[in-house]
Design an enzyme around this catalytic site. Sequence first.
Site, mmCIF file in Angstrom:
data_model
loop_
_atom_site.group_PDB
_atom_site.id
_atom_site.type_symbol
_atom_site.label_atom_id
_atom_site.label_comp_id
_atom_site.label_asym_id
_atom_site.label_seq_id
_atom_site.Cartn_x
_atom_site.Cartn_y
_atom_site.Cartn_z
ATOM 1 N N ASP A 55 -9.080 -5.906 -5.643
ATOM 2 C CA ASP A 55 -8.687 -4.232 -4.342
ATOM 3 C C ASP A 55 -8.892 -3.436 -4.750
ATOM 4 O OD1 ASP A 55 -7.337 -2.676 -3.363
ATOM 5 O OD2 ASP A 55 -5.938 -2.718 -3.389
ATOM 6 N N SER A 90 0.743 -1.067 -0.176
ATOM 7 C CA SER A 90 -0.209 -0.176 -0.244
ATOM 8 C C SER A 90 0.768 1.444 -0.170
ATOM 9 C CB SER A 90 -0.978 0.131 1.070
ATOM 10 O OG SER A 90 -2.216 0.680 1.528
ATOM 11 N N HIS A 124 -7.527 -5.283 -0.852
ATOM 12 C CA HIS A 124 -6.741 -4.207 -0.651
ATOM 13 C C HIS A 124 -6.225 -5.775 0.178
ATOM 14 C CE1 HIS A 124 -3.510 -1.580 -0.205
ATOM 15 N NE2 HIS A 124 -4.125 -0.596 0.279
#
Lengths: 344, 344
Positions: B289, B132, B318
């Site tokens: 995601d 991320s 995610h």
Amino acid sequence: MPAPTDHELFELGDLPLQHGEILRGATLAYKTYGTLAPDRSNVILHPTWFSAWHDANEWTIKPGSACDPGRYFVVVPNQINNGLSSSPSNTPPPFNGPYFPPVTFHDQVEAQHRLLTQKWGIESLELVLGSSMGAAQTYQWAVSHPEMVKRAAPIVGSPRTSEHNQVFLKSLRATLTLDPAFHDGLYPPDAPPMRGLRAFARIYAGWGLSQRFYWERAYRQMGYPTLEDFLVGYWEGFWLDGRDPNNLLAMLWTWENGDVGKTPGFDGDTEAALRSIRCPVVSMPARTDLYFPPEDEQAWSEFIPHGEVRVLDTVYGHFAGLGVHEPDNAVIDEALRELLGRPA
Amino acid sequence: MPAPTDHELFELGDLPLQHGEILRGATLAYKTYGTLAPDRSNVILHPTWFSAWHDANEWTIKPGSACDPGRYFVVVPNQINNGLSSSPSNTPPPFNGPYFPPVTFHDQVEAQHRLLTQKWGIESLELVLGSSMGAAQTYQWAVSHPEMVKRAAPIVGSPRTSEHNQVFLKSLRATLTLDPAFHDGLYPPDAPPMRGLRAFARIYAGWGLSQRFYWERAYRQMGYPTLEDFLVGYWEGFWLDGRDPNNLLAMLWTWENGDVGKTPGFDGDTEAALRSIRCPVVSMPARTDLYFPPEDEQAWSEFIPHGEVRVLDTVYGHFAGLGVHEPDNAVIDEALRELLGRPA
């Protein structure tokens, strides 16, 4: 655009609601397009989506379109809660504002059923169609009144609100009610929680359209040159233009609790409710819809005896079903035309 | 789990930031795992994700894993802004709280570069990886210091924050700052905007995991039996447990403005920055995601000379890249093992 004023009002009388309250002196705002045939055989019903008024459906009711008003009598009932029909914003105490009782999709359909049967003596519907919350009402009609509905076309919506979709709606509610100007729903009409509505708009903007839509900056096709202009000019403008927060919260409740399985007689069994549908149902989810993904409609459609799914292949996400993108509109119109052409 | 305390602090000195301010007396909190080889040839760098502390990366640093601390010296630098390194929450005036200056990914990497070179004399990195916002730092490392990075593995993240992702982040900011308890960021440390953090949690819950995750009620696999328990017990609990709102807003700024094209020398040209990367880059987006969709990483990867994309086939959205789902962890570990096995 603020709320339209070119509608008529039908006095529903006292409307008993599924959750126990009776909405006394309820009214249903509606607009009709075209002329009712003497034998009442040309009726199409087109309920509205979240926060929308009847005018938001007019993209499907053009001359030459599948739902041509030269041929059909199209009735667009405004949802209870949308500010034109009985709503938090226009109901006197004790049901004013935040005290307005919860209304289910079943209740919405019963109010619409009164309009059709009591005002015009309508006994059958050539087609029920609707987008998003209008799709939920479409499914509800096919379950509640299978003897009346000849064909159904739910667009970018579902017969039961998924948990993921519920999370989205819960985030909207948590945000709108966070604005101190909300005052537990007792804000003055001329001082609504504006900052809460702006935050609400930003949440919605991320869900309403797809990743690919933003990647392609397709908002430029909608007349907004930059992301910031799209967020403010379109999204904040939309929610700040006459949309009452208590009405929005009431509609959110209806949406979040959507489930045809809750129709009286089905005891919460969504699959049984779907199995009871008699008419052909052509569901049109959008490939890139973030809250009504096509996989969900495919799963539900398996239980509908004459159910089928046609996926809108688009980057417009949920908006593909709301009339903003001409290529999607054309695909929907063609599907409606084919469906209406089938003998019922 | 509140913030861990098992880290060390490195005095960065005065850190000039890309936006003009100088962060005087800045500190970088870090933790190391394993032992630095005498020739400093066994270093792995693993930056942190949004709101996370170093302990959130430990799922990749187990004995027997690709990044086995018995073989590698793994350095986990906490992001500036995350509450352990210099942050709004721990910096005295004039940069306290809401007055903390904006920090870019480039700035984050320069601070980490000081740690590695000044403390240990490290000149090359066997691998940089991160999830991320850690992926964004990974891309940034490969662009800023191509002479040092031998291999890069960005997981569920991107070299430039997409506009759709920005909309998500803007909605979080609009909501958190809406809480009257936020007081323009000047809330007392013991009275943070709790309702704003709860609404923030509900927004995040809809984005962090996929439609299918909720459809399958996979939160039960994470130990939360119902949707409501997942939203409160997991999501609200996560954000209310020691995460400072000003720190979150500062990290949101870094994230929203992420773009390797903004590295000095590239004049905003993201593609040119990606073309300058020398090492192999194995990007691992997750199929489901919602804010880093695999299509985006595929598009960016085309510009990286030795770039490739391996899509995590998962319903965890995610979260597939955050170590919460063992099957995804195994796929990631195997990819890291293969990448580390390549001669550099």
